[in-house]
Every structure is written in C-alpha cells, then in structure tokens.
Design an enzyme around this catalytic site. Structure first.
Site, PDB file in Angstrom:
ATOM      1  N   ASN A  48       0.713  -1.034   0.026  1.00  0.00           N
ATOM      2  CA  ASN A  48      -0.068   0.029   0.031  1.00  0.00           C
ATOM      3  C   ASN A  48       0.882   1.227  -0.050  1.00  0.00           C
ATOM      4  O   ASN A  48       1.376   1.497   1.076  1.00  0.00           O
ATOM      5  CB  ASN A  48      -0.770  -0.308   1.220  1.00  0.00           C
ATOM      6  CG  ASN A  48      -1.787   1.122   1.567  1.00  0.00           C
ATOM      7  OD1 ASN A  48      -1.764   2.056   0.551  1.00  0.00           O
ATOM      8  ND2 ASN A  48      -2.377   1.346   2.537  1.00  0.00           N
ATOM      9  N   TRP A  49       1.039   1.967  -1.211  1.00  0.00           N
ATOM     10  CA  TRP A  49       1.961   2.888  -1.199  1.00  0.00           C
ATOM     11  C   TRP A  49       1.388   4.266  -0.727  1.00  0.00           C
ATOM     12  O   TRP A  49       2.039   5.329  -0.355  1.00  0.00           O
ATOM     13  CB  TRP A  49       2.143   3.464  -2.518  1.00  0.00           C
ATOM     14  CG  TRP A  49       3.207   2.063  -3.493  1.00  0.00           C
ATOM     15  CD1 TRP A  49       3.436   0.951  -2.833  1.00  0.00           C
ATOM     16  CD2 TRP A  49       3.721   2.360  -4.666  1.00  0.00           C
ATOM     17  NE1 TRP A  49       4.262   0.329  -3.838  1.00  0.00           N
ATOM     18  CE2 TRP A  49       4.332   1.158  -4.887  1.00  0.00           C
ATOM     19  CE3 TRP A  49       3.619   3.322  -6.072  1.00  0.00           C
ATOM     20  CZ2 TRP A  49       5.129   0.834  -6.040  1.00  0.00           C
ATOM     21  CZ3 TRP A  49       4.557   3.117  -6.931  1.00  0.00           C
ATOM     22  CH2 TRP A  49       5.262   1.854  -7.268  1.00  0.00           C
ATOM     23  N   LYS A  50      -0.012   4.101  -0.332  1.00  0.00           N
ATOM     24  CA  LYS A  50      -0.601   5.206   0.080  1.00  0.00           C
ATOM     25  C   LYS A  50      -0.420   6.568  -0.677  1.00  0.00           C
ATOM     26  O   LYS A  50      -0.143   6.537  -1.811  1.00  0.00           O
ATOM     27  CB  LYS A  50      -0.334   5.566   1.631  1.00  0.00           C
ATOM     28  CG  LYS A  50      -0.171   4.743   2.505  1.00  0.00           C
ATOM     29  CD  LYS A  50      -0.186   4.566   4.039  1.00  0.00           C
ATOM     30  CE  LYS A  50      -0.283   3.263   4.698  1.00  0.00           C
ATOM     31  NZ  LYS A  50      -0.147   3.519   6.248  1.00  0.00           N
ATOM     32  N   HIS A  94      -9.666   1.164   4.504  1.00  0.00           N
ATOM     33  CA  HIS A  94      -8.385   1.282   5.466  1.00  0.00           C
ATOM     34  C   HIS A  94      -8.612   2.246   6.529  1.00  0.00           C
ATOM     35  O   HIS A  94      -9.530   3.318   6.285  1.00  0.00           O
ATOM     36  CB  HIS A  94      -7.195   1.826   4.318  1.00  0.00           C
ATOM     37  CG  HIS A  94      -5.902   1.857   5.072  1.00  0.00           C
ATOM     38  ND1 HIS A  94      -5.437   2.864   5.881  1.00  0.00           N
ATOM     39  CD2 HIS A  94      -5.017   0.923   4.920  1.00  0.00           C
ATOM     40  CE1 HIS A  94      -4.423   2.770   6.388  1.00  0.00           C
ATOM     41  NE2 HIS A  94      -4.073   1.468   5.819  1.00  0.00           N
ATOM     42  N   GLU A 108      -7.204   4.637   7.711  1.00  0.00           N
ATOM     43  CA  GLU A 108      -6.832   6.052   7.171  1.00  0.00           C
ATOM     44  C   GLU A 108      -8.161   6.678   6.455  1.00  0.00           C
ATOM     45  O   GLU A 108      -8.369   7.881   6.424  1.00  0.00           O
ATOM     46  CB  GLU A 108      -5.604   6.261   6.499  1.00  0.00           C
ATOM     47  CG  GLU A 108      -4.414   6.079   7.424  1.00  0.00           C
ATOM     48  CD  GLU A 108      -3.137   5.547   6.598  1.00  0.00           C
ATOM     49  OE1 GLU A 108      -3.042   5.344   5.510  1.00  0.00           O
ATOM     50  OE2 GLU A 108      -2.256   4.930   7.510  1.00  0.00           O
ATOM     51  N   GLU A 120      -5.468  -4.692  10.438  1.00  0.00           N
ATOM     52  CA  GLU A 120      -4.723  -3.761  10.635  1.00  0.00           C
ATOM     53  C   GLU A 120      -4.814  -2.929  11.894  1.00  0.00           C
ATOM     54  O   GLU A 120      -5.537  -2.095  11.934  1.00  0.00           O
ATOM     55  CB  GLU A 120      -4.568  -2.782   9.604  1.00  0.00           C
ATOM     56  CG  GLU A 120      -4.157  -3.620   8.252  1.00  0.00           C
ATOM     57  CD  GLU A 120      -3.204  -2.428   7.279  1.00  0.00           C
ATOM     58  OE1 GLU A 120      -2.490  -2.610   6.965  1.00  0.00           O
ATOM     59  OE2 GLU A 120      -4.140  -1.342   7.233  1.00  0.00           O
ATOM     60  N   GLY A 151       2.291   2.280  10.705  1.00  0.00           N
ATOM     61  CA  GLY A 151       3.422   3.413  10.578  1.00  0.00           C
ATOM     62  C   GLY A 151       4.278   3.724  12.088  1.00  0.00           C
ATOM     63  O   GLY A 151       4.773   4.841  11.975  1.00  0.00           O
ATOM     64  N   SER A 176       3.068  -2.148  10.453  1.00  0.00           N
ATOM     65  CA  SER A 176       4.550  -2.095  10.721  1.00  0.00           C
ATOM     66  C   SER A 176       4.965  -3.518  10.438  1.00  0.00           C
ATOM     67  O   SER A 176       5.915  -4.069  11.138  1.00  0.00           O
ATOM     68  CB  SER A 176       4.948  -1.563  12.381  1.00  0.00           C
ATOM     69  OG  SER A 176       4.534  -0.409  12.409  1.00  0.00           O
ATOM     70  N   GLY A 207       2.702  -0.977   4.375  1.00  0.00           N
ATOM     71  CA  GLY A 207       2.763   0.149   4.088  1.00  0.00           C
ATOM     72  C   GLY A 207       4.266   0.805   3.685  1.00  0.00           C
ATOM     73  O   GLY A 207       4.691   0.515   2.629  1.00  0.00           O
ATOM     74  N   GLY A 208       4.619   1.500   4.841  1.00  0.00           N
ATOM     75  CA  GLY A 208       6.205   2.008   4.405  1.00  0.00           C
ATOM     76  C   GLY A 208       7.239   1.064   3.956  1.00  0.00           C
ATOM     77  O   GLY A 208       7.899   1.545   3.113  1.00  0.00           O
TER      78      GLY A 208
HETATM   79  P1  PGA Z   1       2.470   0.374   7.664  1.00  0.00           P
HETATM   80  O1  PGA Z   1       1.363   0.656   7.079  1.00  0.00           O
HETATM   81  O2  PGA Z   1       3.343  -1.005   7.033  1.00  0.00           O
HETATM   82  O3  PGA Z   1       3.564   1.529   7.280  1.00  0.00           O
HETATM   83  O4  PGA Z   1       2.575   0.287   9.151  1.00  0.00           O
HETATM   84  C1  PGA Z   1       0.352  -0.613   6.880  1.00  0.00           C
HETATM   85  C2  PGA Z   1      -0.921   0.019   6.143  1.00  0.00           C
HETATM   86  O5  PGA Z   1      -1.371   1.155   6.517  1.00  0.00           O
HETATM   87  O6  PGA Z   1      -1.387  -0.616   5.294  1.00  0.00           O
END
Ligand code: PGA
Length: 252
Positions: free
Chosen positions: A9-11, A97, A99, A167, A173, A213, A234-235
């Site tokens: 997930n590049w966001k 998600h 977010e 999640e 993050g 994470s 994500g990251g």
């Molecule tokens: P993260 O994000 O790996 O940076 O914690 C995961 C996500 O939000 O899908």
C-alpha cells in the site's frame, strides 16, 4: 491451499521517477523468480496506476488501487469508479483502510457498498479492519474487528474475491506490532466470523492478511502464524528490497 498474498500500500506516495523505479524493480524480480509461492500486488496512488500497470506487463506482479466509489459512473466529482480501475488493469482494490475511515469518515456500511460495487466490476477486494489503541486497552479488539467485518463484508463474498486485512490502527506506521499471540487470536476470531457469515468453505479459503509495521525483520514470525496468509505493507513497500524480502520470508 491459501496462496499467501503480499500487498503493498503505497498510500499518498510516489512521483513519476521513483514510482517507475520501484514498480520496474519489483516486476524484474518477479520475472526472474518464477517459483515464488506468494502472490504479490502493489497499490500505487491513482495517478501512478497506468504507469505502474505498463511496467508490470508480462510479470506476475499485480496491480491494485487504494479506494473506489460505490457507483460505476456519474456525477461524482473527483471520485474514481471500480469499473475505471478494472478498465485500467487493476485486479485488487483496498477498501476500508483505517486512514480512509478516519480521514474521510467512511463507515462500515459505506465500505460494504464500495466492496459490492468492486466485486460487481470484477475486482478483488482487500477489506481492512482494525481497532484503535483505546479500544485495545479496553479489551474491545475482538468485538470491534468482528463488528467491522460483519458490517463491511459484501454479499456474495468468497475466498476467491475477498481478502481480509487485520490492521491495528495503533500499529500502522509506528514500528509497533501486537504480540504474535495477539495476532493469532484476532485472526482465529476473524476466520470464525467469516465462517459464521459465509460458511466454512469460504472461511477455509479466504486469505487473512496482517498489516501494521510489517518489516523484513518481523515478517517471518508474523507470516508463519497459522491463520496469517500474507501481509498488507505500507512503509516497507516503498523500498523494493524490503518489500521483496517480506515476500521472500514466506519461502525462506
Ligand atoms: P505500515 O502501514 O506498514 O506503514 O505500518 C500498513 C498499512 O497502513 O497498510
């Protein structure tokens, strides 16, 4: 029986130059390693889907988006429909998600409507659920994620078309993760919840990802849990080496 899925997930990250590099590098690795046991998908922002899709052609690396609308087309300024994503070559879409739930007030009912629309358009859905830190501290984790799942699972969902991603909001993050025991417990509860709604066959075949994470150094432990069938990253999905290492942890 359940093929592990590693989803990136590049966001809201990625301009042309770095996105091209990242997608091309992953596609090259995928072409070179013909016998990986896992499926891998990258979910760039809308603006990079076409470019990434072109770079992935001829590789087993798949394309996904991070959100979609409930309608196929119409007067919805600024929105993107699931059919548009399908038309662009997307196979997956991430929905619900945390977010989006937090930043855009998305409810589980809306997530369910989006998921139905996505399935109708021929997309596969990565459906996210997760508790906040306060909910965890109050001992509400299982109730919260089970409730989100029950309310957002689209009718007609199956193991072929829907993937669930657990999640924990507080793990996204932050570099923090739940204990392996906690992850195992939540995933077992989610599988039970899927079987309650869709029956045992769907529950057996539906993939349950862990996200929050996930890094190369914790991937192996998390991914070896019985009910963890992959990761939503994500990251660490923004670095080809790290993202690939998370997948490779499955085959190590
Ligand atoms: P993260 O994000 O790996 O940076 O914690 C995961 C996500 O939000 O899908």
């Amino acid at each position: 029986m359940r093929r592990p899925l590693i989803a990136g997930n590049w966001k809201m990250n990625g301009l042309k130059a770095d996105s091209r590099g990242l997608a091309a590098e992953l596609a090259t690795r995928m072409r070179a390693e013909r016998n990986v046991s896992f499926e891998m998908v990258i979910c760039p922002p809308f603006t990079m889907l076409r470019t990434a899709g072109e770079l992935l052609k001829g590789s087993a690396l798949k394309l996904g988006a991070q959100d979609c609308h409930t309608a196929v087309s119409g007067a919805h300024t600024g929105d993107i429909s699931p059919l548009m994503l399908w038309d662009l070559g997307c196979e997956y879409v991430i929905l619900g998600h945390s977010e989006r739930r937090a930043d855009h007030g998305e409810t589980s009912a809306l997530v369910q409507a989006k998921a139905s629309a996505a399935l109708n358009a021929g997309l596969k859905v990565i459906l996210c659920v997760g508790e906040t830190e306060a909910q965890r501290d109050n001992g509400e984790t299982i109730a919260v994620v089970s409730g989100q799942l029950a309310e957002s699972l689209p009718p007609g969902a199956s193991g072929d078309t829907v993937v669930i991603a657990y999640e924990p909001v507080w793990a996204i993050g932050t570099g923090r993760t739940p204990t392996l025991q906690d992850v195992a417990q939540v995933h077992a509860a989610l599988r039970w919840e899927v079987s309650r709604h869709l029956g045992g066959k769907a529950a057996e075949s539906m993939r349950l990802l862990y996200g929050g994470s996930v890094k190369p150094d914790n991937a192996r432990d998390l991914l070896s849990l019985e009910d963890v069938d992959g990761a939503l990253v994500g990251g660490a999905s923004l670095k080809a080496d790290d993202f690939w290492a998370i997948g490779a942890a499955i085959d190590a």
